[in-house]
Write a protein that holds these residues in place. Structure first.
Motif, PDB file in Angstrom:
ATOM      1  N   GLY A 115       0.689  -1.468  -0.051  1.00 28.18           N
ATOM      2  CA  GLY A 115       0.242  -0.103  -0.158  1.00 28.18           C
ATOM      3  C   GLY A 115       0.494   1.105   0.307  1.00 28.18           C
ATOM      4  O   GLY A 115       1.562   1.260   0.691  1.00 28.18           O
ATOM      5  N   LEU A 116       0.575   2.210  -1.003  1.00 27.25           N
ATOM      6  CA  LEU A 116       1.056   3.288  -1.200  1.00 27.25           C
ATOM      7  C   LEU A 116       0.654   4.994  -0.403  1.00 27.25           C
ATOM      8  O   LEU A 116      -0.521   4.145  -1.042  1.00 27.25           O
ATOM      9  CB  LEU A 116       2.080   3.472  -2.468  1.00 27.25           C
ATOM     10  CG  LEU A 116       2.925   2.678  -2.776  1.00 27.25           C
ATOM     11  CD1 LEU A 116       3.530   2.596  -4.311  1.00 27.25           C
ATOM     12  CD2 LEU A 116       4.506   2.448  -1.852  1.00 27.25           C
ATOM     13  N   THR A 117       1.477   5.954   0.320  1.00 29.92           N
ATOM     14  CA  THR A 117       0.236   6.612   1.000  1.00 29.92           C
ATOM     15  C   THR A 117       0.724   8.224  -0.259  1.00 29.92           C
ATOM     16  O   THR A 117       1.425   7.740  -0.645  1.00 29.92           O
ATOM     17  CB  THR A 117       0.871   6.803   2.319  1.00 29.92           C
ATOM     18  OG1 THR A 117       2.132   7.177   2.264  1.00 29.92           O
ATOM     19  CG2 THR A 117       0.423   5.794   2.672  1.00 29.92           C
ATOM     20  N   GLY A 118       0.704   8.900   0.551  1.00 30.54           N
ATOM     21  CA  GLY A 118       1.043  10.685  -0.245  1.00 30.54           C
ATOM     22  C   GLY A 118       2.452  10.808   0.745  1.00 30.54           C
ATOM     23  O   GLY A 118       3.683  11.945   0.204  1.00 30.54           O
ATOM     24  N   TRP A 119       3.375   9.789   1.492  1.00 30.19           N
ATOM     25  CA  TRP A 119       4.664   9.741   1.588  1.00 30.19           C
ATOM     26  C   TRP A 119       5.381   9.962   0.156  1.00 30.19           C
ATOM     27  O   TRP A 119       6.583  10.874   0.246  1.00 30.19           O
ATOM     28  CB  TRP A 119       5.263   8.309   2.415  1.00 30.19           C
ATOM     29  CG  TRP A 119       6.590   8.391   2.633  1.00 30.19           C
ATOM     30  CD1 TRP A 119       7.467   8.296   2.478  1.00 30.19           C
ATOM     31  CD2 TRP A 119       6.707   8.777   4.163  1.00 30.19           C
ATOM     32  NE1 TRP A 119       8.565   8.171   3.307  1.00 30.19           N
ATOM     33  CE2 TRP A 119       7.739   8.817   4.403  1.00 30.19           C
ATOM     34  CE3 TRP A 119       5.987   9.073   5.550  1.00 30.19           C
ATOM     35  CZ2 TRP A 119       8.747   8.792   6.082  1.00 30.19           C
ATOM     36  CZ3 TRP A 119       6.886   9.381   6.849  1.00 30.19           C
ATOM     37  CH2 TRP A 119       7.578   9.345   6.732  1.00 30.19           C
ATOM     38  N   LEU A 120       4.697   9.879  -0.851  1.00 24.54           N
ATOM     39  CA  LEU A 120       5.554   9.369  -1.976  1.00 24.54           C
ATOM     40  C   LEU A 120       5.508  11.212  -2.933  1.00 24.54           C
ATOM     41  O   LEU A 120       6.522  11.691  -3.422  1.00 24.54           O
ATOM     42  CB  LEU A 120       4.571   8.589  -3.711  1.00 24.54           C
ATOM     43  CG  LEU A 120       5.270   8.907  -4.240  1.00 24.54           C
ATOM     44  CD1 LEU A 120       6.102   7.742  -4.031  1.00 24.54           C
ATOM     45  CD2 LEU A 120       4.449   8.249  -5.162  1.00 24.54           C
ATOM     46  N   CYS A 121       4.572  11.631  -2.617  1.00 19.06           N
ATOM     47  CA  CYS A 121       4.607  13.116  -2.579  1.00 19.06           C
ATOM     48  C   CYS A 121       5.634  14.011  -1.527  1.00 19.06           C
ATOM     49  O   CYS A 121       5.062  15.104  -1.721  1.00 19.06           O
ATOM     50  CB  CYS A 121       2.939  13.236  -2.523  1.00 19.06           C
ATOM     51  SG  CYS A 121       2.266  12.640  -3.496  1.00 19.06           S
ATOM     52  N   ASP A 122       5.844  13.334  -0.296  1.00 18.93           N
ATOM     53  CA  ASP A 122       7.410  14.625   0.101  1.00 18.93           C
ATOM     54  C   ASP A 122       8.361  14.117  -0.909  1.00 18.93           C
ATOM     55  O   ASP A 122       9.734  14.142  -0.641  1.00 18.93           O
ATOM     56  CB  ASP A 122       7.123  13.658   1.410  1.00 18.93           C
ATOM     57  CG  ASP A 122       8.455  14.213   2.622  1.00 18.93           C
ATOM     58  OD1 ASP A 122       8.399  15.719   2.104  1.00 18.93           O
ATOM     59  OD2 ASP A 122       7.774  14.347   3.700  1.00 18.93           O
TER      60      ASP A 122
END
Length: 323
Positions: A223-230
């Motif tokens: 599962g991927l979250t907004g961590w990728l957007c940091d």
């Protein structure tokens, strides 16, 4: 980590969860008309080109008590049609089940987060087993290991996790996993049980390449979250996202935490919510080099099969929007 990092910088949190403390919830919801249009700036209102499943939404958090109906209305407007509400302890799992019983498109998980593992006892194990028998509960968890903060000792965490692995086998339901700084031990424990488990997803994955491929070797989902957007700490995920087989990938907000930092407008209170999931999907699609529509359709298909959800008519009725 690969699970919700409960210790986050202040600008990331709506209201950080503290181990051993329960959220205080109001039973009163405001009229959604009052908050539907004014909470999200127009620049943040984005509709997914295909229906989405948010596999990790902490909607029992106290910050959602006042305007939950408006939050759900905004999610529907964004084409986020299905929400899996995360149960991190008995109280919040029971609240999630109650919400899922009375509101369409909502389902629940039930587990004990590793931060609360010191509370695990025979009575709690019986209560969790009963929750797992409820039709609204579609996964065992959030459970796992977190050796980053050790709010519960590693020994307590392993004891509670081992017991919940047994409950997952007993119920036949998939696992909703949390891991932070404990990848090797997590893989060891999962390997011993893997043949008896149906399926498992490492939610909010943020670890390194070796840990990722270790989980994929165990046939786990990611599962991927907004961590990728940091831009400060998500760079390595941008390099890894293409290495996750599309059929093993799911998406989530982990709201109210992990508000994406790349949003084009400020959000008052900095509380994350399901309506913002399309922004995360867009970012993942960009770094995978595929269309947002393709990613939305694939992750929803995977999530519905993983959690054994009934067919969603909105998937057939919805017309894809132009990219």
């Amino acid at each position: 980590m690969a699970g919700s990092p409960w210790s986050r910088s202040p600008e990331y949190n709506a209201a950080p969860r503290r181990p051993g403390l329960q959220d205080q919830r109001s039973s009163t919801l405001v009229d959604p008309i009052e908050t539907f249009d004014d909470f999200l700036p127009e620049a943040l209102r984005r509709r997914s080109p295909a229906p989405l499943v948010d596999i990790g939404a902490n909607l029992t958090h106290a910050s959602f008590a006042r305007d939950l109906e408006a939050v759900l209305a905004r999610a529907r407007a964004a084409n986020v049609t299905t929400l899996i509400l995360t149960g991190t302890d008995r109280e919040h799992a029971e609240q999630a089940v109650e919400l899922a019983r009375r509101l369409p498109g909502l389902y629940a998980t039930a587990g004990v987060h590793p931060h609360d593992a010191s509370r695990w006892d025979a009575a709690l194990e019986r209560a969790m087993g009963e929750l797992h028998r409820q039709p609204e509960v579609v996964a065992v968890g959030e459970c796992g290991l977190d050796f980053n903060r050790n709010f519960s000792t590693p020994a307590e965490q392993e004891r509670a996790f081992e017991a919940q692995l047994g409950l997952a086998v007993e119920s036949g339901k998939p696992l909703f996993l949390h891991e932070r700084d404990a990848g090797r031990r997590m893989r060891e424990m999962l390997h011993a049980w893997r043949d008896d488990l149906t399926a498992a997803v490492v939610h909010c994955f943020t670890a390194d390449r070796a840990t990722l491929h270790g989980y994929l070797d165990l046939d786990l989902h990611i599962g991927l979250t907004g961590w990728l957007c940091d831009e400060r700490r998500g760079h390595h995920l941008r390099e890894l996202v293409g290495e996750i087989p599309l059929a093993r990938l799911m998406v989530e907000t982990d709201c109210p935490y992990l508000l994406p930092r790349h949003l084009p407008a400020k959000l008052k209170g900095r509380r994350h919510e399901p309506a913002l999931l399309p922004w995360i999907v867009r970012e993942i699609a960009h770094w995978r080099g595929i269309a947002e529509l393709e990613l939305a359709r694939a992750t929803t298909t995977t999530a519905r099969a993983f959690f054994r959800l009934p067919a969603d008519q909105t998937q057939h009725d919805a017309q894809p929007e132009e990219q």
